[in-house]
Scaffold this motif. Sequence first.
Motif, PDB file in Angstrom:
ATOM      1  N   GLN A  39      -7.725  -6.571   3.783  1.00  0.00           N
ATOM      2  CA  GLN A  39      -7.446  -5.182   4.117  1.00  0.00           C
ATOM      3  C   GLN A  39      -6.049  -5.074   4.694  1.00  0.00           C
ATOM      4  N   PRO A  41      -2.929  -2.505   6.174  1.00  0.00           N
ATOM      5  CA  PRO A  41      -2.891  -1.270   6.981  1.00  0.00           C
ATOM      6  C   PRO A  41      -2.909  -0.023   6.107  1.00  0.00           C
ATOM      7  N   GLY A  42      -3.800   0.899   6.424  1.00  0.00           N
ATOM      8  CA  GLY A  42      -3.875   2.155   5.690  1.00  0.00           C
ATOM      9  C   GLY A  42      -4.550   2.068   4.341  1.00  0.00           C
ATOM     10  N   LYS A  43      -5.088   0.899   4.016  1.00  0.00           N
ATOM     11  CA  LYS A  43      -5.732   0.728   2.705  1.00  0.00           C
ATOM     12  C   LYS A  43      -7.195   0.348   2.875  1.00  0.00           C
ATOM     13  N   GLU A  44      -7.961   0.540   1.820  1.00  0.00           N
ATOM     14  CA  GLU A  44      -9.364   0.156   1.837  1.00  0.00           C
ATOM     15  C   GLU A  44      -9.499  -1.356   1.697  1.00  0.00           C
TER      16      GLU A  44
END
Length: 123
Positions: A39, A41-44
Amino acid sequence: QVQLVESGGGLVQAGDSLRLSCVVSGLSFSAHVVGWFRQAPGKEREFIAAIKSGNTYYGDSVKGRFTISRDRPKATSYLQMNSLKPEDTAVYYCAAGSVITSQLRRSESYNYWGQGTQVTVSA
């Protein structure tokens, strides 16, 4: 008590290699699927790889560069990562569970998770 402990992350340059380890305790290592996710940052959370009954499965973004394996006596799974790219930067997690093959790529399918290890790839 089930525990999954990852190690091996770090800061590397593009093109380098790293090997992550995941030591599993408290459950039957051979009877459970082990998967790796990451994972950024800011992503699934993204599926990376899984191993089940000796068969291996990979996400499209890492196919051909990453290799998952396991050492049953050591109850340890490894993720060998070659030709690393800056876009591989993320926290990497290992997970375990009784997962059917069609659901291997879904993080919701796994019951147990490690704490994660940071991998940072500089350009």
